[in-house]
Design an enzyme around this catalytic site. Structure first.
Site, PDB file in Angstrom:
ATOM      1  N   GLN A   1     -18.317  36.119 -45.442  1.00 43.32           N
ATOM      2  CA  GLN A   1     -17.624  36.693 -46.598  1.00 43.32           C
ATOM      3  C   GLN A   1     -16.110  36.538 -46.489  1.00 43.32           C
ATOM      4  O   GLN A   1     -15.429  36.344 -47.492  1.00 43.32           O
ATOM      5  CB  GLN A   1     -17.967  38.177 -46.751  1.00 43.32           C
ATOM      6  CG  GLN A   1     -19.414  38.460 -47.112  1.00 43.32           C
ATOM      7  CD  GLN A   1     -20.234  38.827 -45.891  1.00 43.32           C
ATOM      8  OE1 GLN A   1     -20.039  38.263 -44.811  1.00 43.32           O
ATOM      9  NE2 GLN A   1     -21.166  39.759 -46.049  1.00 43.32           N
TER      10      GLN A   1
ATOM     11  N   ASP B   1     -19.420  50.757 -47.340  1.00 45.80           N
ATOM     12  CA  ASP B   1     -20.633  50.796 -48.160  1.00 45.80           C
ATOM     13  C   ASP B   1     -21.185  52.204 -48.285  1.00 45.80           C
ATOM     14  O   ASP B   1     -21.894  52.500 -49.235  1.00 45.80           O
ATOM     15  CB  ASP B   1     -21.687  49.871 -47.560  1.00 45.80           C
ATOM     16  CG  ASP B   1     -21.356  48.404 -47.801  1.00 45.80           C
ATOM     17  OD1 ASP B   1     -21.906  47.830 -48.743  1.00 45.80           O
ATOM     18  OD2 ASP B   1     -20.523  47.852 -47.067  1.00 45.80           O
TER      19      ASP B   1
ATOM     20  N   ARG C   1     -22.509  41.058 -54.450  1.00 43.60           N
ATOM     21  CA  ARG C   1     -22.500  41.890 -53.252  1.00 43.60           C
ATOM     22  C   ARG C   1     -21.232  42.737 -53.284  1.00 43.60           C
ATOM     23  O   ARG C   1     -20.369  42.554 -54.120  1.00 43.60           O
ATOM     24  CB  ARG C   1     -22.558  41.019 -51.987  1.00 43.60           C
ATOM     25  CG  ARG C   1     -21.698  39.787 -52.080  1.00 43.60           C
ATOM     26  CD  ARG C   1     -20.947  39.447 -50.852  1.00 43.60           C
ATOM     27  NE  ARG C   1     -20.134  40.504 -50.342  1.00 43.60           N
ATOM     28  CZ  ARG C   1     -18.905  40.799 -50.789  1.00 43.60           C
ATOM     29  NH1 ARG C   1     -18.367  40.133 -51.812  1.00 43.60           N
ATOM     30  NH2 ARG C   1     -18.221  41.779 -50.247  1.00 43.60           N
ATOM     31  N   GLY C   2     -21.167  43.684 -52.352  1.00 42.68           N
ATOM     32  CA  GLY C   2     -20.097  44.674 -52.376  1.00 42.68           C
ATOM     33  C   GLY C   2     -20.625  45.924 -53.046  1.00 42.68           C
ATOM     34  O   GLY C   2     -21.202  45.870 -54.138  1.00 42.68           O
ATOM     35  N   ALA C   3     -20.449  47.067 -52.379  1.00 41.63           N
ATOM     36  CA  ALA C   3     -21.079  48.300 -52.851  1.00 41.63           C
ATOM     37  C   ALA C   3     -20.749  48.636 -54.303  1.00 41.63           C
ATOM     38  O   ALA C   3     -21.654  48.882 -55.116  1.00 41.63           O
ATOM     39  CB  ALA C   3     -20.708  49.456 -51.923  1.00 41.63           C
TER      40      ALA C   3
ATOM     41  N   ASN D   1     -20.022  50.095 -42.757  1.00 38.43           N
ATOM     42  CA  ASN D   1     -19.425  48.904 -43.371  1.00 38.43           C
ATOM     43  C   ASN D   1     -20.039  47.676 -42.709  1.00 38.43           C
ATOM     44  O   ASN D   1     -20.868  47.783 -41.808  1.00 38.43           O
ATOM     45  CB  ASN D   1     -17.899  48.921 -43.221  1.00 38.43           C
ATOM     46  CG  ASN D   1     -17.216  47.887 -44.113  1.00 38.43           C
ATOM     47  OD1 ASN D   1     -17.492  47.807 -45.301  1.00 38.43           O
ATOM     48  ND2 ASN D   1     -16.331  47.091 -43.545  1.00 38.43           N
ATOM     49  N   LYS D   2     -19.627  46.504 -43.158  1.00 42.19           N
ATOM     50  CA  LYS D   2     -20.200  45.264 -42.667  1.00 42.19           C
ATOM     51  C   LYS D   2     -20.192  45.206 -41.146  1.00 42.19           C
ATOM     52  O   LYS D   2     -19.238  45.629 -40.500  1.00 42.19           O
ATOM     53  CB  LYS D   2     -19.406  44.085 -43.237  1.00 42.19           C
ATOM     54  CG  LYS D   2     -19.947  42.719 -42.859  1.00 42.19           C
ATOM     55  CD  LYS D   2     -21.413  42.535 -43.206  1.00 42.19           C
ATOM     56  CE  LYS D   2     -21.710  42.758 -44.666  1.00 42.19           C
ATOM     57  NZ  LYS D   2     -23.160  42.734 -44.975  1.00 42.19           N
TER      58      LYS D   2
END
Length: 346
Positions: free
Chosen positions: A196, A237, A60-62, A247-248
């Site tokens: 996360q 993201d 995960r993570g763009a 973003n998250k």
């Protein structure tokens, strides 16, 4: 395939969660669903396996999912996939997570090489990986200049080495400040529901000897009010042409709190996260994930049976709440839309 242990993952060496294993012709991913309790590496040999790993948050993570997708397509090509088959595989990868623009960016970049052969595709995937880590290190150096000594930095989600090819975006800024000798401490929001911050940010900072304290998501405002936070640094993201930041989920609330308390709110992201084709945050697709991810923790249900939940995985922070965006090309401030356009032409 699951492989225990890692090719060089120690406290003395950089953390790189996405690798290409030439000996087995596979994409190796550190399974982030199992951290911090277990360090397990997946060895995946096709695009569908990598797409599933992206969808289920094993990676995960763009930036990281963009690198993983690039290597997945290189592996498909090395197994003889035709350009048409690669095109179809790329579409499946992009659909795995729609909000993070780096995923589509990496697939589109690889698509320009679909007719050039497997060796060219593997070189391109390596280039995407190497360029991302270099961008993170450059971002870190630029962002560290904004961080005062003895700063207590609040971050949300995980925008560290685990979310990139290595080093990190928001945590790259923290790392660079720490490496420059600044006495920094990180407050990491736990970041419900995938945790996360508690599981990943705390794990990688602790591994690297950087002081970190976990907060529940509702504590930030109180600490800001008490003067215990110097600045907020987050990743992204997707960043729209006007400077709106996806973003998250929970990031927008932090930006509002930071604005109210007069604190800098910084966003660190590579240029591949800037989406000049999307005019504003209103046009960014927001992924909605299954409600069970909210209603359960470690497989145990925490809400009454019959109760539903919402899980928009991201929110959008308006550009007006962003103090600066840190990219490898430079640091931009308001008006962000004009500044991003100038940076695009640089």
């Amino acid at each position: 395939m699951t492989v225990r242990g890692s090719p060089g993952l120690t406290a003395r060496e950089p953390l790189r969660p996405v690798l290409y294993d030439e000996s087995s012709d596979a994409v190796r991913l550190l399974d982030q669903r199992l951290l911090p309790a277990e360090e397990t590496w997946l060895a995946l040999r096709d695009a569908d396996g990598v797409a599933d790993a992206i969808r289920t948050l094993a990676v995960r993570g763009a930036p990281a999912i963009g690198v993983a997708a690039a290597y997945a397509l290189a592996c498909e090509a090395r197994r003889g996939a035709s350009p048409a088959a690669l095109e179809a595989a790329g579409g499946r990868l992009v659909r795995a997570r729609p909000t993070a623009v780096n995923l589509a960016w990496a697939v589109n970049r690889m698509a320009k090489r679909f007719g050039d052969g497997a060796a060219a595709l593997l070189r391109e995937a390596h280039a995407i990986r190497d360029e991302d880590e270099a961008a993170c290190r450059r971002m870190g150096a630029l962002g560290a200049e904004l961080v005062p000594d003895k700063a207590r930095i609040l971050t949300h989600c995980n925008a560290g080495a685990l979310a990139t090819a290595g080093y990190g975006t928001a945590l790259g800024v923290v790392r660079a400040a720490f490496e420059a000798g600044k006495d920094v401490t990180v407050f990491a929001d736990e970041t419900r529901p995938f945790l996360q911050g508690a599981r990943l940010t705390a794990w990688e900072l602790h591994r690297d000897g950087i002081p970190v304290t976990v907060l529940t998501d509702g504590m930030a405002g109180w600490l800001m009010q008490r003067g215990e936070i110097a600045c907020v640094v987050v990743g992204a993201d997707r960043i729209a042409a006007n400077g709106d930041v996806a973003n998250k989920i929970g990031t927008y609330g932090l930006a509002v709190l930071a604005s109210h308390h007069g604190l800098p709110f910084y966003v660190a992201a590579p240029w591949s996260t800037i989406d000049l084709a999307t005019p504003s945050g209103d046009s960014i697709p927001i992924e909605e994930r299954e409600s069970d991810e909210v209603l359960t923790v470690a497989g145990m249900r925490i809400a009454p049976v019959g109760v539903s939940a919402r899980y928009p995985a991201f929110d959008v922070t308006p550009a007006a709440l962003v103090t600066a965006i840190i990219t490898e090309r430079g640091v931009v401030r308001a008006p962000l839309g004009e500044a991003l356009q100038r940076l695009a032409g640089s």
